[in-house]
Design a protein around this motif. Structure first.
Motif, short mmCIF file in Angstrom:
data_model
loop_
_atom_site.label_atom_id
_atom_site.label_comp_id
_atom_site.label_asym_id
_atom_site.label_seq_id
_atom_site.Cartn_x
_atom_site.Cartn_y
_atom_site.Cartn_z
N UNK A 55 0.82 -1.21 0.00
CA UNK A 55 0.00 0.00 0.00
C UNK A 55 0.86 1.26 0.00
N UNK A 56 2.11 1.16 0.41
CA UNK A 56 2.98 2.34 0.50
C UNK A 56 3.84 2.53 -0.75
N UNK A 57 3.66 1.72 -1.78
CA UNK A 57 4.45 1.87 -3.00
C UNK A 57 4.12 3.18 -3.69
N UNK A 58 5.15 3.88 -4.14
CA UNK A 58 4.96 5.17 -4.81
C UNK A 58 5.93 5.27 -5.98
N UNK A 59 5.63 6.20 -6.86
CA UNK A 59 6.48 6.43 -8.02
C UNK A 59 7.86 6.90 -7.55
N UNK A 60 8.92 6.32 -8.13
CA UNK A 60 10.28 6.68 -7.77
C UNK A 60 10.93 5.75 -6.76
N UNK A 61 10.17 4.84 -6.16
CA UNK A 61 10.75 3.87 -5.22
C UNK A 61 11.56 2.84 -5.99
N UNK A 62 12.68 2.45 -5.43
CA UNK A 62 13.48 1.38 -6.00
C UNK A 62 13.09 0.09 -5.28
N UNK A 63 12.74 -0.93 -6.07
CA UNK A 63 12.18 -2.15 -5.51
C UNK A 63 12.91 -3.38 -6.00
N UNK A 74 7.88 3.46 -12.13
CA UNK A 74 7.56 4.61 -12.96
C UNK A 74 6.07 4.91 -12.99
N UNK A 75 5.24 3.89 -12.72
CA UNK A 75 3.80 4.10 -12.75
C UNK A 75 3.14 3.13 -11.78
N UNK A 76 2.22 3.64 -10.96
CA UNK A 76 1.48 2.81 -10.01
C UNK A 76 0.01 2.84 -10.42
#
Length: 112
Positions: A55-63, A74-76
């Motif tokens: 639920x906390x995933x956002x654009x710009x996060x490295x996963x 790049x897109x959620x």
């Protein structure tokens, strides 16, 4: 005749009952507690942490995905459970949110 083994004689009178009800209930309760604390509780904690991660995933996060891919989001997609991950400048893949296993610290991709 035997020196170390005594003779066993069967007795039919006054035989003791073979186990009671309370001992079995206590044993089942202890088994239930062991099951709860060693199996169920840690698994429920992991599931809760993974749901909060998704639920906390956002654009710009490295996963890091379960397949071993490392990329930047790049897109959620909120209505569907998919995210688009850029692996490098040219390649992008779409994965399910559930397949993301960890959010990496910023700058991890540059250090690789």
């Amino acid at each position: 005749m035997s020196l170390f083994i005594s003779n066993a004689h069967a007795s039919t009178a006054g035989a003791a009952p073979a186990g009671g009800g309370y001992e079995m209930l206590i044993m089942l309760a202890i088994f239930g507690l062991v099951f709860y604390f060693l199996i169920y509780r840690p698994q429920a904690k992991r599931v809760k942490e993974h749901k909060s991660l998704m639920s906390a995933l956002a654009k710009g996060d490295e996963v890091l995905t379960q397949g071993g891919l490392i990329g930047k989001i790049t897109k959620v997609s909120e209505d569907k459970d998919f995210v688009m991950i850029a692996l490098n400048d040219q390649a992008e893949v779409t994965v399910q949110k559930a397949s993301i296993s960890a959010v990496l610290p910023k700058g991890t991709m540059k250090s690789l």
